[in-house]
Write a protein that holds these residues in place. Structure first.
Motif, PDB file in Angstrom:
ATOM      1  N   PRO A  31       0.740  -1.221   0.076  1.00 26.16           N
ATOM      2  CA  PRO A  31      -0.033   0.080   0.178  1.00 26.16           C
ATOM      3  C   PRO A  31       0.686   1.140   0.138  1.00 26.16           C
ATOM      4  O   PRO A  31       1.760   1.252   0.699  1.00 26.16           O
ATOM      5  N   ALA A  32       0.160   2.318  -0.579  1.00 20.80           N
ATOM      6  CA  ALA A  32       0.949   3.453  -0.800  1.00 20.80           C
ATOM      7  C   ALA A  32       1.266   4.124   0.707  1.00 20.80           C
ATOM      8  O   ALA A  32       2.042   4.919   0.924  1.00 20.80           O
ATOM      9  N   ALA A  33       0.541   3.687   1.581  1.00 19.71           N
ATOM     10  CA  ALA A  33       0.693   4.470   3.055  1.00 19.71           C
ATOM     11  C   ALA A  33       1.705   4.015   3.501  1.00 19.71           C
ATOM     12  O   ALA A  33       2.340   4.540   4.574  1.00 19.71           O
ATOM     13  N   LEU A  34       2.365   2.807   3.067  1.00 17.20           N
ATOM     14  CA  LEU A  34       3.534   2.416   3.762  1.00 17.20           C
ATOM     15  C   LEU A  34       5.091   2.466   2.716  1.00 17.20           C
ATOM     16  O   LEU A  34       5.854   1.940   3.087  1.00 17.20           O
ATOM     17  N   ASP A  35       4.610   3.596   1.898  1.00 18.04           N
ATOM     18  CA  ASP A  35       5.964   4.097   1.093  1.00 18.04           C
ATOM     19  C   ASP A  35       7.099   4.558   2.316  1.00 18.04           C
ATOM     20  O   ASP A  35       6.683   5.379   3.108  1.00 18.04           O
ATOM     21  N   GLY A  36       8.303   3.858   1.970  1.00 20.75           N
ATOM     22  CA  GLY A  36       9.299   4.411   2.752  1.00 20.75           C
ATOM     23  C   GLY A  36       9.544   3.584   4.067  1.00 20.75           C
ATOM     24  O   GLY A  36      10.542   3.556   4.650  1.00 20.75           O
ATOM     25  N   VAL A  37       8.354   2.599   4.235  1.00 19.86           N
ATOM     26  CA  VAL A  37       8.535   1.879   5.332  1.00 19.86           C
ATOM     27  C   VAL A  37       9.477   0.492   5.213  1.00 19.86           C
ATOM     28  O   VAL A  37       9.338  -0.076   4.086  1.00 19.86           O
ATOM     29  N   ASP A  38      10.443   0.237   5.910  1.00 21.99           N
ATOM     30  CA  ASP A  38      11.294  -0.810   5.786  1.00 21.99           C
ATOM     31  C   ASP A  38      10.439  -2.155   6.029  1.00 21.99           C
ATOM     32  O   ASP A  38      10.528  -2.518   7.412  1.00 21.99           O
ATOM     33  N   LEU A  39       9.836  -2.965   5.037  1.00 21.90           N
ATOM     34  CA  LEU A  39       9.067  -3.957   5.137  1.00 21.90           C
ATOM     35  C   LEU A  39       9.649  -5.051   5.837  1.00 21.90           C
ATOM     36  O   LEU A  39       9.296  -5.922   6.453  1.00 21.90           O
TER      37      LEU A  39
END
Length: 355
Positions: free
Chosen positions: A93-101
């Motif tokens: 999801p775009a809301a998690l852009d930049g999150v280190d999954l």
């Protein structure tokens, strides 16, 4: 129903045998259909499990408008896509852009609150509802996780017991020895420490009285010297859910089968084997297998025909697997107890899913 957690997962990607433009992304033992080339094995993505309810904006972002289940077309449900079972949604999801999954996967971060994803709550028909009262002494039931999400709850060869999972409605009974008080509740009300006041029209109270469950609990409390005894059973039959097992929930042939027992003894709540403490006292869910744990055997047993009626009237919902010796599971953070659900049950047409 299992707990809702929306987490980042490391994927294993498999070819789709019937579609050149699709692939299968595996999470645990679940597989979700994804567009070919979207992911590679070793990639990390977010996994949204079945029974999740998605907000409209996320549905639109994922291109799933009008394609999900439920009256609002917002619930994730198992489907077959080009012949392959797809359970859950794999996405970024775009809301998690930049999150280190990858780091989130290692930490077990739950993204459900951030993404606005909630757990679907089955509706409660009038026959299963009623006037409620506070019941702080009620012994609660627990959520059962799916073995496909957590296949390592049991070690290969560990002694387990596999029982048939019935498609009915869970009925909670707690007997309090000090005053003989009986609390009866549903899974939903029980999670809030609420009990249903006795009503001869109520489905659960009819089952309790019709099958002598309270009396069995009282006898068990006396034998064990327990302050409280909880008996957890499935109420089933026509008028309860779409799978009936030859019983009729609207008449005296209402079905009931106990599937678990707990007891408070010397201040400690213990889980007991129903076959050991209630055999001959109450109807019990069928025991299908006792022996060494084998995930392939468990998944095989989850499918097939039901054994409750004795006539194999319809498909089987699935199975429940527990440790032969009750224990804690660090994998789930609770009891060593999981379920496996039949793919045919998940994708049947016209099925009901009441509490």
């Amino acid at each position: 129903m299992s707990t809702l957690r929306v987490t980042a997962e490391t994927l294993t990607v498999h070819p789709h045998p019937n579609a050149d433009a699709l692939e299968l992304a595996q999470v645990g033992l679940y597989r979700a259909v994804v567009a070919k080339g979207a992911y590679r094995s070793g990639d990390t993505a977010v996994y949204i499990p079945e029974q999740s309810v998605l907000p409209a904006a996320l549905i639109e972002e994922l291109g799933l408008t009008g394609r999900l289940a439920g009256g609002n077309a917002d619930r994730v449900k198992a489907v077959r896509l080009r012949g392959e079972l797809s359970q859950g949604i794999v996405c970024r999801p775009a809301a998690l852009d930049g999150v280190d999954l990858a780091a989130a996967a290692a930490d077990g971060t739950d993204f459900a609150p951030l993404l606005g994803i909630t757990k679907w709550v089955p509706p409660i028909p009038p026959t299963m509802s009623g006037e409620v009262e506070s019941a702080p002494d009620l012994l609660p039931w627990v959520d059962i996780e799916n073995v496909r999400r957590y296949p390592d709850v049991f070690a290969p060869g560990e002694p387990v017991v596999v029982t048939e999972k019935l498609h009915g409605s869970a009925c909670l009974l707690t007997y309090v020895a000090a005053d003989g008080r009986v609390h009866v509740s549903s899974k939903g009300f029980g999670s809030k420490s609420l009990a249903l006041k006795e009503d001869p029209r109520n489905l659960y109270w009819r089952a309790i009285r019709g099958h002598g469950v309270a009396e069995a609990a009282a006898r068990l409390a006396e034998r064990l010297g327990a302050r409280r005894v909880g008996i957890f059973g499935e109420v089933y039959g026509a008028g309860v859910q779409d799978l009936t097992y030859g019983a009729d929930g609207r008449r005296d042939t209402l079905g009931y089968a106990a599937f678990d027992v707990s007891a408070e003894i010397d201040g400690e709540v213990r889980w007991l084997d129903p076959a050991e403490v209630l055999d001959g006292e109450l109807p019990l869910v069928p025991r299908l297998f006792t022996g060494p744990y084998d995930i392939d055997r468990v998944l095989e047993l989850a499918s097939g025909r039901e054994t409750v009626s004795g006539g194999q009237l319809h498909l089987r919902e699935g199975v429940v697997v527990r440790a032969a010796a009750e224990r804690y599971s660090p994998v789930t953070g609770g009891r060593a107890l999981v379920k496996a659900v039949s793919p045919a049950y998940l994708t049947r047409k016209g099925g009901t899913e009441y509490e």
